[in-house]
Write a protein that holds these residues in place. Sequence first.
Motif, mmCIF file in Angstrom:
data_model
loop_
_atom_site.group_PDB
_atom_site.id
_atom_site.type_symbol
_atom_site.label_atom_id
_atom_site.label_comp_id
_atom_site.label_asym_id
_atom_site.label_seq_id
_atom_site.Cartn_x
_atom_site.Cartn_y
_atom_site.Cartn_z
ATOM 1 N N ALA A 121 0.885 -1.168 0.073
ATOM 2 C CA ALA A 121 -0.023 0.032 -0.017
ATOM 3 C C ALA A 121 0.840 1.107 0.022
ATOM 4 C CB ALA A 121 -0.785 -0.080 1.115
ATOM 5 N N THR A 140 -4.091 1.642 -0.796
ATOM 6 C CA THR A 140 -4.793 0.534 0.012
ATOM 7 C C THR A 140 -5.324 -0.345 -0.744
ATOM 8 O OG1 THR A 140 -4.513 2.437 1.856
ATOM 9 C CG2 THR A 140 -6.238 0.299 1.978
ATOM 10 N N ILE A 141 -6.373 -0.021 -1.578
ATOM 11 C CA ILE A 141 -7.414 -0.840 -2.096
ATOM 12 C C ILE A 141 -6.782 -1.775 -3.006
ATOM 13 C CG2 ILE A 141 -9.451 -0.820 -3.712
ATOM 14 C CD1 ILE A 141 -10.064 1.989 -2.560
ATOM 15 N N VAL A 158 -4.738 -4.146 -0.824
ATOM 16 C CA VAL A 158 -5.515 -5.363 -0.184
ATOM 17 C C VAL A 158 -6.317 -6.199 -1.052
ATOM 18 C CG1 VAL A 158 -7.525 -5.686 1.276
ATOM 19 C CG2 VAL A 158 -5.826 -3.837 1.962
ATOM 20 N N TRP A 164 -15.246 -0.007 -4.185
ATOM 21 C CA TRP A 164 -14.499 0.520 -2.882
ATOM 22 C C TRP A 164 -13.888 1.785 -3.025
ATOM 23 C CZ3 TRP A 164 -16.196 -1.796 0.866
ATOM 24 C CH2 TRP A 164 -16.586 -3.300 0.956
ATOM 25 N N SER A 170 -9.295 5.006 3.698
ATOM 26 C CA SER A 170 -8.615 3.868 3.349
ATOM 27 C C SER A 170 -8.883 3.002 4.673
ATOM 28 C CB SER A 170 -7.233 4.195 3.262
ATOM 29 O OG SER A 170 -6.894 4.540 1.771
ATOM 30 N N ALA A 192 -10.830 -0.729 3.885
ATOM 31 C CA ALA A 192 -9.845 -1.783 4.046
ATOM 32 C C ALA A 192 -10.537 -2.704 5.060
ATOM 33 C CB ALA A 192 -8.342 -1.426 4.281
ATOM 34 N N CYS A 231 -1.729 5.422 3.645
ATOM 35 C CA CYS A 231 -2.129 3.785 3.122
ATOM 36 C C CYS A 231 -1.713 2.861 3.904
ATOM 37 C CB CYS A 231 -2.136 3.711 1.605
ATOM 38 S SG CYS A 231 -2.812 4.957 0.606
ATOM 39 N N VAL A 286 -3.977 -0.127 6.262
ATOM 40 C CA VAL A 286 -3.874 -1.571 6.055
ATOM 41 C C VAL A 286 -3.616 -1.802 7.696
ATOM 42 C CG1 VAL A 286 -2.715 -3.612 5.432
ATOM 43 C CG2 VAL A 286 -3.169 -1.487 3.879
#
Length: 479
Positions: A91, A121-122, A125, A145, A177, A181, A227, A231
């Motif tokens: 991330a 982040t998206i 993950v 998301w 985020s 997440a 980010c 997570v």
Amino acid sequence: MGHHDIRSATRPDPDQPMVDIANYVIDTRIESEEAFDTARYMLLDSLACAMLAMKFPDCVKHLGPLVPGGEIAGGARVPGTSFELDPAQAAFNIGTLVRWLDFNDTWLAAEWGHPSDNLGTILAVADWQARKQGKPVSVRDVLGWAIKAHEIQGVYALQNSFNRVGLDHVILVRLASTAVATAMLGGGKDEVITAVSHSWIDNGVLRTYRHAPNTGPRKSWAAGDACRRAVIHALNAVEKKVVGYPSALSARTWGFYDVAFKGREFAFERPFGSYVMENVLFKISFPAEFHAQTAVECAMQLHPQVRDRIGEIEKIVIETQEAGVRIIDKTGPLANYADRDHCIQYMVAVPLIFGRLTADDYTDAVAADPRIDALRARMEVVENPRFTQDYFDPDKRYIGNAVEVHFKDGTSTDKVSIDFPIGHRKRRAEGIPVLMAKFEAALRGHLGGSPVDTLIGLVQDPQAFDAMGIDDLLSLCEG
């Protein structure tokens, strides 16, 4: 707000803003096809930004595992590289790549920021889930998301100015985020509230690295750092079942409102939906701080009239919004590229002289041209109240600038004024072909070959593109 008796250990109900985020992330179904269409372009634009950033050694040195040997076979991948990492470090890598050149999408209001920062982040993950957990995650899932992350960051930004209390806007990247997440990892409303409470307890980083006299490159990896932290909060809430802090915002003396927000509660203009993604601003033509985008367009229009008369210029008047005056009106020596891409005078001088503004124009080599600082010294930056009013109007969200050049012989150019840049929602039809050209050129410039041909073919069919697995998409983007 909070409890008057700070001695009481009675656990309160969660603060309503945290509950609202949890309800939105878990319960809301995004129905807007305009939002999904815009999100698709946002994803492509962000991948383009990541590929362009790979040309810059100062960015590349931040990539990879935190320590040597920290790679994970089958881990989350970093577009444009061969790295496979844990989701938190991935991330950071992806967020840093997307943000490095200040060329990704933007949101401007009481607070400003770059909602596509949340892709750090998206994507990390999503790819981790697909590869390590065997969970199918489609591009369409990622777009959904992203719409929610954009919405959380952007709705908070509409009426809550973190910059005015000295905090950087990446606090909202971490918030959005973290919420998204947590849901992606299988958390429910309780876990989202817990994770978000930890995000607020982190407080925020000082935005001094975005302003004179301390402007520096941290602004290019600050979103990646947010980010990564998001997570960690999400994993802690879902996997480790950490305890949450229900009055993280409102607790007297110790909560975010009292410690960091001058005792004020958050204000909200609208409920969460898909407004932000539908209205997000794309940086398509110029890698420049967004308050200056139309100023650069104005300077580009004036270049043919002034390029042969640079030495004859007596004064240049730049009209901008109040935010532009406050953030990027800058005099004196500029220490590095981060100083230059946050200086409206520099961003106007370069296109007036050269008829261009690229990421390379912030380098020491270009900045050494004595004509740039000579023009900067002749510039006057003033607020245009109409530009400020239109900037805050929810039905406009304009980012106006005007530029006029005066010569020593008493003549002047016309005053060129532009209310909103090519990346604005009102110029989508004009902007999208330019965005797609940016995407294709960036990927061909870094990846080349058949993977890019495959990608270009896929994006021509939105249904097929949305249906593909995110791990398949990132496979095509490996460097």
